[in-house]
Design a protein around this motif. Sequence first.
Motif, short mmCIF file in Angstrom:
data_model
loop_
_atom_site.label_atom_id
_atom_site.label_comp_id
_atom_site.label_asym_id
_atom_site.label_seq_id
_atom_site.Cartn_x
_atom_site.Cartn_y
_atom_site.Cartn_z
N ILE A 41 -12.99 -3.58 -2.52
CA ILE A 41 -13.04 -2.13 -2.31
C ILE A 41 -14.24 -1.59 -3.07
CG2 ILE A 41 -11.83 0.07 -2.62
CD1 ILE A 41 -9.23 -1.30 -2.35
N CYS A 61 0.84 -1.20 0.00
CA CYS A 61 0.00 0.00 0.00
C CYS A 61 0.89 1.26 0.00
CB CYS A 61 -0.91 -0.01 1.23
SG CYS A 61 -1.87 1.51 1.37
N PRO A 62 0.64 2.19 -0.94
CA PRO A 62 1.50 3.38 -0.97
C PRO A 62 1.29 4.31 0.22
CG PRO A 62 -0.27 3.57 -2.58
CD PRO A 62 -0.36 2.18 -2.00
N THR A 63 0.12 4.16 0.88
CA THR A 63 -0.14 5.00 2.06
C THR A 63 -0.10 4.09 3.29
OG1 THR A 63 -2.50 4.62 2.10
CG2 THR A 63 -1.72 6.38 0.65
N ALA A 74 -7.14 5.89 4.91
CA ALA A 74 -5.96 6.44 4.24
C ALA A 74 -5.78 5.66 2.96
CB ALA A 74 -4.74 6.33 5.14
N CYS A 75 -6.72 5.84 2.04
CA CYS A 75 -6.75 5.00 0.84
C CYS A 75 -6.94 5.85 -0.41
CB CYS A 75 -7.87 3.97 0.96
SG CYS A 75 -8.08 2.99 -0.52
N LEU A 76 -6.04 5.68 -1.37
CA LEU A 76 -6.13 6.42 -2.64
C LEU A 76 -6.91 5.67 -3.70
CD1 LEU A 76 -2.34 7.33 -2.90
CD2 LEU A 76 -4.11 8.65 -1.76
N ASN A 77 -7.40 4.49 -3.34
CA ASN A 77 -8.13 3.64 -4.29
C ASN A 77 -7.26 3.23 -5.47
OD1 ASN A 77 -10.36 2.17 -4.82
ND2 ASN A 77 -11.61 3.83 -5.62
N CYS A 78 -5.98 2.95 -5.20
CA CYS A 78 -5.09 2.56 -6.31
C CYS A 78 -5.27 1.10 -6.69
CB CYS A 78 -3.63 2.83 -5.94
SG CYS A 78 -2.98 1.72 -4.70
N GLY A 79 -5.85 0.32 -5.81
CA GLY A 79 -6.14 -1.09 -6.13
C GLY A 79 -4.96 -2.03 -5.97
N ASN A 80 -3.82 -1.50 -5.52
CA ASN A 80 -2.64 -2.37 -5.40
C ASN A 80 -2.85 -3.54 -4.45
OD1 ASN A 80 -0.03 -2.17 -6.70
ND2 ASN A 80 -0.22 0.00 -6.25
N CYS A 81 -3.54 -3.26 -3.34
CA CYS A 81 -3.73 -4.35 -2.36
C CYS A 81 -4.54 -5.47 -2.98
CB CYS A 81 -4.35 -3.81 -1.08
SG CYS A 81 -5.83 -2.82 -1.33
N GLY A 100 -2.42 2.53 4.64
CA GLY A 100 -3.81 2.12 4.50
C GLY A 100 -4.23 0.96 5.40
N TYR A 101 -3.26 0.17 5.84
CA TYR A 101 -3.58 -0.98 6.70
C TYR A 101 -2.66 -0.98 7.92
CZ TYR A 101 -6.04 -3.01 2.72
OH TYR A 101 -6.91 -3.24 1.67
S1 SF4 Z 1 -6.36 0.68 -2.66
FE1 SF4 Z 1 -5.31 -0.62 -1.19
S2 SF4 Z 1 -3.15 -0.32 -1.66
FE2 SF4 Z 1 -4.23 1.37 -2.63
S3 SF4 Z 1 -4.18 3.04 -1.14
FE3 SF4 Z 1 -6.09 1.91 -0.81
S4 SF4 Z 1 -5.59 0.44 0.79
FE4 SF4 Z 1 -3.66 1.15 -0.05
#
Ligand code: SF4
Length: 340
Positions: A79, A37-39, A61-68, A41-42
């Motif tokens: 998500i 997670c770039p932030t 603290a989530c940018l909704n990047c979908g990486n997780c 977030g977890y």
């Molecule tokens: S989508 Fe997942 S990886 Fe991306 S910022 Fe949100 S919690 Fe972190």
Amino acid sequence: MFLFNSLRKAYFPETDFPERHVDKEKCSKCGRCYETCPTHGYRWRKGDFPEPVGYGEFKAACLNCGNCIAVCPTDAITINGSYSVKSGRYQNYLLKKVSPPDPLGLKGKKQYKDFKENLSKVEQAIYSRRSNRLFKDKQVPKHLIERILEAGRFAPSAGNCQPYKFIVITDQQIIREYEMRSMKILKQYKDLYLDTEGNRPWWKRILVMAMITFSSWIMVNKVDPRPITAMHKAYKNNEKIHFNAPTVIMVLKDKRGISNPDLDAGICAQNMVLAAHSLGLGTCYISLSITPLNYPIMRSFRKKLGISYPYEAVTSIAIGYPKGKIDGIVKRDTPPVAWI
Ligand code: SF4
Ligand SMILES: Cc1cc2nc3c(=O)[nH]c(=O)nc-3n(C[C@H](O)[C@H](O)[C@H](O)COP(=O)(O)O)c2cc1C
Ligand code: SF4
């Protein structure tokens, strides 16, 4: 009251966050979502389930990047919803229409895997590439780094000015020194905000609110609360801003470039990122440490890297072999498009 609210919004802007959910039946507690997670977030500790968390007054603290979602080996994460900042200087104008890639205009009638073969290799690379923050402890061979640089060299640039310089760092001690020095500066920013554990006396809150409000008006993009959570994450993660990547390529601009050398450097960097992806490597842009690098206090370190006028660092790319599954198809928001 109006003044208080606008101060408060500048400090913690009204933000919509998506809802994240970890299915405990499916989760293997591997921690990959936390690590990638770039932030911040977890919250996660070895042997525990990850817990979606907020930061300071942010409920998430989530940018909704979908990486997780992309890196989870057991498809345990879902998500829903979108990320958007509704007010203040950081406001964005995303349409809050989050959807997977749809280059053929199929409007969800087919899943990506069912139309993937109809796409070109370049399109496939664009849609599946994700930022990689989990690297194997294995150096990238020099001939592959050279292939990546070559892709950068053939990028288009205004007036064919080619206003770039590259610094390839494979020395782990230098990367570490860079991280420690940058973090010293970044920590000053981070400490201005309330951290996840943080409670502050009222006078400090007011002082900080005033400082952030003022600086966020004059330095939008520099005092944005979003990277603050990334700083917090790096700080908690033993200051590993480059995520233990074995190679870092720094992209510099020649400030005298025609028109917009930042844009040229960005296009050049993306050529390299896509080339690296096509070679089976993982990449992550790292700009968190670029702002501190350009501070006067980092002059001696810049000298060590050989950075001097007319060059200035624009971004860097962490490169290495990905550890496990990294790439994947994720959803993205929709920018406004005007057809004229
Ligand atoms: S989508 Fe997942 S990886 Fe991306 S910022 Fe949100 S919690 Fe972190
Ligand atoms: C110019 C630039 C700078 C970035 N800097 C960082 C960084 O310092 N740290 C980080 O973890 N990710 C960084 N990222 C990665 C973004 O967080 C990522 O691209 C975004 O969340 C979308 O996710 P994706 O790349 O997996 O599609 C950066 C991306 C860009 C384009
Ligand atoms: S990546 Fe998936 S399996 Fe691993 S801890 Fe996160 S939710 Fe659980």
